[in-house]
Scaffold this active site. Sequence first.
Site, PDB file in Angstrom:
ATOM      1  N   SER A 175      29.506 -78.138 -21.991  1.00  0.00           N
ATOM      2  CA  SER A 175      29.574 -77.321 -20.683  1.00  0.00           C
ATOM      3  C   SER A 175      29.042 -78.226 -19.346  1.00  0.00           C
ATOM      4  O   SER A 175      29.077 -78.176 -18.313  1.00  0.00           O
ATOM      5  CB  SER A 175      28.632 -75.857 -20.712  1.00  0.00           C
TER       6      SER A 175
ATOM      7  N   ASP B 204      20.540 -73.055 -13.550  1.00  0.00           N
ATOM      8  CA  ASP B 204      20.777 -71.818 -13.988  1.00  0.00           C
ATOM      9  C   ASP B 204      19.816 -71.674 -15.415  1.00  0.00           C
ATOM     10  O   ASP B 204      19.160 -72.760 -15.421  1.00  0.00           O
ATOM     11  CB  ASP B 204      22.463 -71.205 -14.258  1.00  0.00           C
TER      12      ASP B 204
ATOM     13  N   HIS C  83      21.612 -75.031 -17.210  1.00  0.00           N
ATOM     14  CA  HIS C  83      22.123 -76.276 -16.718  1.00  0.00           C
ATOM     15  C   HIS C  83      21.435 -76.905 -15.364  1.00  0.00           C
ATOM     16  O   HIS C  83      20.729 -76.066 -14.724  1.00  0.00           O
ATOM     17  CB  HIS C  83      23.427 -76.148 -16.259  1.00  0.00           C
TER      18      HIS C  83
END
Length: 406
Positions: free
Chosen positions: A34, A366, A369
């Site tokens: 991600s 977040d 990340h």
Amino acid sequence: MEKKNLYTHLLILLVLINLSSSLNGPAIFIFGDSVFDAGNNHFIKNCSVQADFPPYGSTFFHHPTGRFSDGRTVADFISQFIGIGLQQPYLEAQIAVMNGSRKEYPSTDSTLLALGVVFCKEPIKIGIVGRMPSQGKFLVQEMFPKLITIFKGWSGAPSSTRLSLVIDGTQQGVLPIQEQLRQFKTLIEEKAISRSVVERSLFFLESGSNDIFNYFLPLDTPKLDPDAYVEAMIKEVTNLTDQIYKVGARRIVVFSLGPVGCVPARALLPAAPFNRCYGRMNAMVKKYNKGLESLVNDIPTRHPGAIGVYGAVYDTVQHIRAAPTRYGFSNVSSACCGDGPLGGEVQCGKEGYKICQNPQGFLFWDYFHPTQHTYELISKALWEGKKSRIRPINLKTLTNLTLALV
């Protein structure tokens, strides 16, 4: 298999590259998680961890793009440094081709595709830790409801041990690195990508954070000790480099993990401290990173004609954390967007989340990340940094390096 059907089953990040006379690497192929996803998670059926809703993307794009940040990622910045456009999810372009709004994928001599295999929270898939019988899922949900809410659908990575399997025994829209490799090799075999393009391109490998984080989840007793587990992860990455070399990869960049033990999501782990990073987890990360660098150092010997580069992301981030104000940070511990201790118990954008006023002042966007500001600093260190940040050469030098192909 018809080319259109082949593309239908591939989850690939697409970037259009306009070649310049100074650019020797015409494309970028990314095997990762991600951290590099430009938005394929939006198009993956049953992908249970997504970033295709506000306020993701709010700082730079002013709308969600599927990137797990408030703006650009490392891959975006490196693309800009090279002089190419920002990344576009492959699946977005694929839909345009299939519905007729776009005739074909670019394939002329002046415009090439950069394909980075980027999936929804993929692992390297060791397949040992993080599993438990399906009959235990209700007990887990009762004991750790927030943990299940946030991590449902994850699979640990080496882009690992799958929490998705812990939840219900199924893969929640997750593809492991091995599957990414299989799909990439299929592209080569079907001549959708020429070997000459592969040989001149950059290969970015980044994965493993989910694997190590999941090792510490209180869901099952690990079947390997930390050293054996890391060794298994390194073995998978070694196999990946061997396989991509066989199909033509010659510029191979392996990025270390950042300090996973410092992510706000550690608030979900009963044994992790809030007032400092999780030392046991970071110790495991450092051991894994040491193995990655050793692997990179062996690439020229194992693979004649290839060059390996190691990006010391862990050291770069820890350097920033040691002197945050020098780099414009006011908070290097909590998530800008989330809720609960460290902002790590609620995903950004989900019910109950809160957001900071100045994302640029936060290291983390977040629960897992970084912010765009953090990514930019990391990218600059990788692009033209000294050997303390990337070695034996930086990405700027690697991009313009002429290799004698073997």
